[in-house]
Design a protein around this motif. Structure first.
Motif, PDB file in Angstrom:
ATOM      1  N   HIS A  26       0.853  -1.188   0.000  1.00 18.24           N
ATOM      2  CA  HIS A  26       0.000   0.000   0.000  1.00 18.24           C
ATOM      3  C   HIS A  26       0.892   1.242   0.000  1.00 18.24           C
ATOM      4  O   HIS A  26       1.947   1.245   0.627  1.00 18.24           O
ATOM      5  N   LYS A  27       0.421   2.272  -0.671  1.00 22.86           N
ATOM      6  CA  LYS A  27       1.110   3.552  -0.579  1.00 22.86           C
ATOM      7  C   LYS A  27       0.091   4.684  -0.593  1.00 22.86           C
ATOM      8  O   LYS A  27      -0.680   4.848  -1.544  1.00 22.86           O
ATOM      9  N   VAL A  28       0.100   5.440   0.482  1.00 19.47           N
ATOM     10  CA  VAL A  28      -0.795   6.590   0.585  1.00 19.47           C
ATOM     11  C   VAL A  28       0.081   7.844   0.676  1.00 19.47           C
ATOM     12  O   VAL A  28       0.940   7.934   1.553  1.00 19.47           O
ATOM     13  N   PHE A  29      -0.110   8.766  -0.245  1.00 20.68           N
ATOM     14  CA  PHE A  29       0.615  10.031  -0.174  1.00 20.68           C
ATOM     15  C   PHE A  29      -0.137  10.978   0.759  1.00 20.68           C
ATOM     16  O   PHE A  29      -1.364  11.053   0.714  1.00 20.68           O
ATOM     17  N   LYS A  30       0.649  11.667   1.582  1.00 29.72           N
ATOM     18  CA  LYS A  30       0.031  12.561   2.562  1.00 29.72           C
ATOM     19  C   LYS A  30       0.381  14.007   2.265  1.00 29.72           C
ATOM     20  O   LYS A  30       1.388  14.284   1.607  1.00 29.72           O
ATOM     21  N   ASP A  31      -0.419  14.929   2.788  1.00 32.64           N
ATOM     22  CA  ASP A  31      -0.116  16.342   2.580  1.00 32.64           C
ATOM     23  C   ASP A  31       0.815  16.842   3.685  1.00 32.64           C
ATOM     24  O   ASP A  31       1.286  16.063   4.526  1.00 32.64           O
ATOM     25  N   PHE A  32       1.060  18.132   3.678  1.00 31.61           N
ATOM     26  CA  PHE A  32       2.001  18.725   4.626  1.00 31.61           C
ATOM     27  C   PHE A  32       1.625  18.410   6.071  1.00 31.61           C
ATOM     28  O   PHE A  32       2.476  18.253   6.942  1.00 31.61           O
ATOM     29  N   TRP A  33       0.296  18.294   6.341  1.00 29.99           N
ATOM     30  CA  TRP A  33      -0.183  18.095   7.716  1.00 29.99           C
ATOM     31  C   TRP A  33      -0.320  16.618   8.057  1.00 29.99           C
ATOM     32  O   TRP A  33      -0.844  16.283   9.127  1.00 29.99           O
ATOM     33  N   GLY A  34       0.106  15.757   7.145  1.00 30.14           N
ATOM     34  CA  GLY A  34       0.040  14.326   7.425  1.00 30.14           C
ATOM     35  C   GLY A  34      -1.309  13.696   7.117  1.00 30.14           C
ATOM     36  O   GLY A  34      -1.547  12.538   7.455  1.00 30.14           O
ATOM     37  N   ARG A  35      -2.201  14.465   6.482  1.00 29.22           N
ATOM     38  CA  ARG A  35      -3.501  13.900   6.135  1.00 29.22           C
ATOM     39  C   ARG A  35      -3.400  13.144   4.816  1.00 29.22           C
ATOM     40  O   ARG A  35      -2.693  13.596   3.906  1.00 29.22           O
ATOM     41  N   PRO A  36      -4.096  12.012   4.672  1.00 25.64           N
ATOM     42  CA  PRO A  36      -4.043  11.248   3.418  1.00 25.64           C
ATOM     43  C   PRO A  36      -4.524  12.105   2.248  1.00 25.64           C
ATOM     44  O   PRO A  36      -5.541  12.788   2.355  1.00 25.64           O
ATOM     45  N   ARG A  37      -3.761  12.103   1.183  1.00 22.70           N
ATOM     46  CA  ARG A  37      -4.108  12.936   0.032  1.00 22.70           C
ATOM     47  C   ARG A  37      -4.461  12.078  -1.187  1.00 22.70           C
ATOM     48  O   ARG A  37      -5.402  12.366  -1.892  1.00 22.70           O
ATOM     49  N   ALA A  38      -3.680  11.030  -1.405  1.00 23.23           N
ATOM     50  CA  ALA A  38      -3.946  10.169  -2.568  1.00 23.23           C
ATOM     51  C   ALA A  38      -3.493   8.752  -2.260  1.00 23.23           C
ATOM     52  O   ALA A  38      -2.414   8.551  -1.690  1.00 23.23           O
ATOM     53  N   LYS A  39      -4.364   7.800  -2.619  1.00 20.64           N
ATOM     54  CA  LYS A  39      -4.010   6.396  -2.427  1.00 20.64           C
ATOM     55  C   LYS A  39      -3.462   5.893  -3.758  1.00 20.64           C
ATOM     56  O   LYS A  39      -4.224   5.624  -4.688  1.00 20.64           O
ATOM     57  N   ALA A  40      -2.139   5.803  -3.871  1.00 18.60           N
ATOM     58  CA  ALA A  40      -1.529   5.466  -5.163  1.00 18.60           C
ATOM     59  C   ALA A  40      -1.483   3.955  -5.398  1.00 18.60           C
ATOM     60  O   ALA A  40      -1.678   3.486  -6.516  1.00 18.60           O
ATOM     61  N   VAL A  41      -1.209   3.212  -4.339  1.00 16.39           N
ATOM     62  CA  VAL A  41      -1.130   1.748  -4.451  1.00 16.39           C
ATOM     63  C   VAL A  41      -1.979   1.167  -3.332  1.00 16.39           C
ATOM     64  O   VAL A  41      -1.873   1.584  -2.181  1.00 16.39           O
ATOM     65  N   ASN A  42      -2.819   0.210  -3.706  1.00 15.42           N
ATOM     66  CA  ASN A  42      -3.844  -0.213  -2.758  1.00 15.42           C
ATOM     67  C   ASN A  42      -3.870  -1.739  -2.604  1.00 15.42           C
ATOM     68  O   ASN A  42      -4.813  -2.408  -3.027  1.00 15.42           O
ATOM     69  N   GLY A  43      -2.786  -2.279  -2.072  1.00 14.45           N
ATOM     70  CA  GLY A  43      -2.752  -3.711  -1.781  1.00 14.45           C
ATOM     71  C   GLY A  43      -2.436  -4.578  -2.984  1.00 14.45           C
ATOM     72  O   GLY A  43      -3.279  -5.335  -3.444  1.00 14.45           O
ATOM     73  N   ILE A  44      -1.227  -4.450  -3.487  1.00 10.43           N
ATOM     74  CA  ILE A  44      -0.882  -5.292  -4.637  1.00 10.43           C
ATOM     75  C   ILE A  44       0.107  -6.376  -4.231  1.00 10.43           C
ATOM     76  O   ILE A  44       0.918  -6.207  -3.314  1.00 10.43           O
ATOM     77  N   ASP A  45      -0.004  -7.502  -4.922  1.00  7.63           N
ATOM     78  CA  ASP A  45       0.900  -8.640  -4.716  1.00  7.63           C
ATOM     79  C   ASP A  45       1.355  -9.144  -6.088  1.00  7.63           C
ATOM     80  O   ASP A  45       0.543  -9.243  -6.993  1.00  7.63           O
ATOM     81  N   PHE A  46       2.634  -9.431  -6.197  1.00  4.54           N
ATOM     82  CA  PHE A  46       3.117 -10.154  -7.379  1.00  4.54           C
ATOM     83  C   PHE A  46       4.535 -10.652  -7.111  1.00  4.54           C
ATOM     84  O   PHE A  46       5.192 -10.197  -6.161  1.00  4.54           O
ATOM     85  N   GLU A  47       4.947 -11.571  -7.913  1.00  2.00           N
ATOM     86  CA  GLU A  47       6.318 -12.090  -7.822  1.00  2.00           C
ATOM     87  C   GLU A  47       6.925 -12.112  -9.213  1.00  2.00           C
ATOM     88  O   GLU A  47       6.212 -12.346 -10.194  1.00  2.00           O
ATOM     89  N   VAL A  48       8.214 -11.885  -9.271  1.00  4.57           N
ATOM     90  CA  VAL A  48       8.905 -11.932 -10.561  1.00  4.57           C
ATOM     91  C   VAL A  48      10.008 -12.970 -10.459  1.00  4.57           C
ATOM     92  O   VAL A  48      10.796 -12.962  -9.508  1.00  4.57           O
ATOM     93  N   LYS A  49      10.014 -13.885 -11.435  1.00  6.47           N
ATOM     94  CA  LYS A  49      11.011 -14.961 -11.405  1.00  6.47           C
ATOM     95  C   LYS A  49      12.260 -14.561 -12.181  1.00  6.47           C
ATOM     96  O   LYS A  49      12.201 -13.731 -13.080  1.00  6.47           O
ATOM     97  N   ARG A  50      13.357 -15.222 -11.814  1.00 13.07           N
ATOM     98  CA  ARG A  50      14.623 -14.932 -12.479  1.00 13.07           C
ATOM     99  C   ARG A  50      14.517 -15.225 -13.975  1.00 13.07           C
ATOM    100  O   ARG A  50      13.987 -16.245 -14.392  1.00 13.07           O
ATOM    101  N   GLY A  51      14.997 -14.320 -14.774  1.00 14.24           N
ATOM    102  CA  GLY A  51      15.077 -14.546 -16.218  1.00 14.24           C
ATOM    103  C   GLY A  51      13.815 -14.211 -16.981  1.00 14.24           C
ATOM    104  O   GLY A  51      13.805 -14.315 -18.208  1.00 14.24           O
TER     105      GLY A  51
END
Lengths: 364, 314
Positions: A15-40
């Motif tokens: 998850h990634k939530v960007f906050k404003d100067f006062w620490g309030r949530p401003r934008a939810k950029a990433v909201n619970g993602i899962d993945f795996e990347v294999k070699r090659g």
């Protein structure tokens, strides 16, 4: 988490939530993602603008801190400085120092990896040749076009011969030749065991090079899987036919009509625009036309390929046209001519020394 | 770290504004004697005060601008993300940035200090101008620009950075040459007409600029260029009046005590009045102020590192 032989990059509940100067949530950029990347493998992160692709990549590199969730890159947390020795990164924009020349830029990035002077010089020469910017001399980056800056950005991402290459919009701003070159390079790197993680919203580019993709929307993974699994339409078939006489074609259509009980659709195949463009440019170059920007470049830097193949690095345009030239029909083929190895095979051979000091993981 | 420091210095001197500020300082100081020569015996003091004021003012602009350029603009433009995706420790990155700008500030200080010394010599005799000193100081930047222009024309090398480097070299050569001739052009032992007492004053101003640079670097890790410039200007002005604003209340009021401790007291660095009437600045003052500057700079840089380590690169 220890690095396993297979999984080089894993994301869990991110998850990634960007906050404003006062620490309030401003934008939810990433909201619970899962993945795996294999070699090659070549893994593509797709999504429209603002879907969270670049934010995810910046979290993978430790530039942004996740609000929640776990990330492991080569078995280490993303902010681990030592694991970054094995990573190459091309940012979304060509984030380069405007008052440096191309050579100074690559020299600087080479120094960050503690490459020795001779090794740095050798790699810089080869990378500049590879991206077609060997003749830019003392021109500074601020004088470069967007495409030229992009090419230097790509070169800096490969200066350390990385195990994982993270490319954020790698073909953005490139001309069709540069785009084709980057796509071929990605495939070549993957064939030699390197992992490529790329983000793009240019769907055709992703389709051409990726083994697996994840589609992001509103900060969530909406679909994930291999390109083949996701795009194949099981109920439909395509039967390529060539060299048929009109009579033979009518016979085939008749059989299909009788079997299906319906009129089959018949279309002539078309060259794609990319191939047509390459042909036009090739003719223009043959007639002596010159441009002031980047050249076509060589396919792959020598230090990314085999010693015995280093002299084979040809012009990328010629290579592409060779690769995409239609195969001669049996009737037109010259029986006296020697059999020619496919261009892809040649390219593959030319990068045998890619991991000269680290070996080819596929062979282990 | 050396690579980043070197790159920072290189990028700074390739900015036209850096060259413009440096050349403006040298030319302004060089022209001063021609303007203020007829001031009833106070000429030397006017030159010293004005020259060192230009030294400080241009230095403040240069150091804050360089900090904004190196940190804020890199964070805005994203070059910093390409660098920090490599095996680069954030603490070392920031300290290397500071070191790179410090190198340029030291070159600036040396250049302008030499210009002030030459300028004061120009009017060391009442109502007479030393044209050897004035001429060589005023011509030096133009010679540097001419050579840099020719180099750029014939070899396509960067004009701005070459002009900056050549200006430094040509002014130093002018300083050495002028040091060996007297006001009539006859040879003499080196530096007899130079006022070497200006050196401690210039050293103190250099320390002031490096302290201000540390503050600017710290602010630049979190703020945009304009707030950084504004806050640095306020710190400079309030710090110059620190004794008045805070010092006299420091033993009575807690806020004054904190303000007196936190805001650097620039009066420690501006002691040029001590040179009036043939006086000189004691080296013990330079040493004590140097310790103060070192401690203050170290503390501020620790804060900068802490802020930068927890900052996000968007």
């Amino acid at each position: 988490m220890e690095e396993t032989s297979d999984i080089v990059l894993s994301v869990e509940g991110l998850h990634k939530v960007f906050k404003d100067f006062w620490g309030r949530p401003r934008a939810k950029a990433v909201n619970g993602i899962d993945f795996e990347v294999k070699r090659g493998e070549v893994f593509g992160l797709l999504g429209p603008n603002g879907s969270g692709k670049s934010t995810t990549i910046k979290m993978l590199l430790g530039l942004l801190h996740p609000t929640r969730g776990k990330i492991h890159v080569l078995g280490k947390p993303p902010r681990d400085v030592q694991s970054k020795v094995r990573i190459g990164y091309l940012p979304e924009e060509s984030y380069l120092y405007p008052y440096l020349t191309a050579r100074e830029t690559l020299d600087f990035y080479g120094r960050l990896f503690d490459l020795s002077g001779p090794e740095r010089r050798q790699r810089i020469d080869q990378l500049l040749e590879m991206v077609g910017l060997q003749h830019t001399g003392r021109r500074t980056i601020k004088e470069f076009s967007k495409g030229m800056a992009r090419r230097i950005g790509l070169a800096q991402a490969l200066i350390n011969n990385p195990e994982i290459v993270i490319l954020d919009e790698p073909t953005s701003g490139l001309d069709p030749i540069g785009t084709r070159q980057v796509k071929d390079l990605i495939q070549t790197l993957a064939e030699r065991g390197k992992t490529v993680f790329l983000s793009s919203h240019l769907l055709a580019d992703v389709e051409d090079v990726c083994d697996r993709i994840a589609i992001l929307y509103a900060g969530q993974v909406q679909a994930e899987g291999s390109i083949v699994d996701l795009l194949q339409v099981d109920e439909h078939y395509l039967v390529p036919l060539s060299g048929l006489t009109p009579d033979q074609l009518q016979n085939v259509l008749r059989v299909l009509r009788e079997t299906l009980g319906a009129e089959p659709e018949l279309e002539h195949p078309r060259r794609n625009l990319e191939q047509f463009f390459m042909e036009v440019i090739s003719k223009a170059r043959a007639s002596g036309g010159e441009i002031s920007g980047a050249g076509a470049g060589k396919q792959v830097a020598d230090y990314l390929q085999g010693a015995e193949e280093t002299s084979g690095g040809g012009d990328v345009l010629e290579e592409i046209l060779k690769e995409r030239a239609p195969e001669p029909s049996p009737a037109a083929a010259d029986p006296a001519s020697e059999p020619v190895a496919p261009a892809g095979e040649d390219l593959d051979g030319r990068i045998d020394q890619l991991l000269g000091d680290q070996g080819d993981p596929k062979d282990e | 770290m050396i690579a980043i420091a070197w790159l920072t210095a290189l990028e700074t001197v390739r900015q036209p504004i850096c060259l413009i500020l440096t050349t403006s300082a040298v030319l302004f100081i060089g022209v001063l004697p021609l303007v203020v020569n007829y001031t009833f015996g106070e000429t030397g003091k006017v030159i010293r005060d004005s020259g060192l004021a230009v030294f400080l003012l241009m230095g403040v602009l240069l150091s804050t601008y360089a900090a904004c350029l190196s940190i804020t603009r890199e964070m805005k433009s994203g070059t910093i993300s390409a660098v920090l995706s490599k095996p680069v420790n954030r603490t070392l990155f920031l300290l290397a940035k500071f070191a790179g700008i410090t190198g340029i500030i030291l070159l600036y200080c040396l250049l302008v200090a030499v210009a002030v010394i030459m300028s004061e010599r120009t009017v060391s005799e009442l109502y007479e101008i030393d044209f050897y000193s004035a001429g060589s100081l005023l011509v030096a930047p133009f010679v540097a620009y001419l050579i840099a222009g020719l180099i750029n024309y014939f070899s396509d090398r960067n004009f701005v950075s070459n002009a900056f480097a050549l200006q430094f070299i040509v002014v130093m050569l002018a300083f050495v040459w002028t040091g060996f001739v007297d006001r009539t052009g006859a040879m003499q032992a080196f530096g007899l007409l130079y006022n070497w007492k200006l050196i401690p004053a210039a050293m103190l101003l250099t320390m002031a600029l490096l302290t201000l640079l540390a503050i600017a670097v710290t602010l630049a890790t979190r703020l945009d260029a304009v707030p950084t410039l504004v806050i640095c200007s306020v710190v400079l002005m309030v710090g110059l009046l620190s004794d008045y604003f805070f010092g006299r209340h420091a033993e009575t009021w807690w806020w004054a005590e904190i303000g007196y401790a936190v805001i650097p007291n620039w009066q420690h660095f501006w002691v040029v009045d001590g040179l009036t009437g043939g006086g000189e600045i004691q080296w013990s003052v330079v040493w004590a102020t140097g310790r103060y500057a070192l401690l203050y700079t170290t503390g501020v840089l620790c804060l900068a590192v802490s802020l930068f380590n927890f900052s996000e690169i968007k």
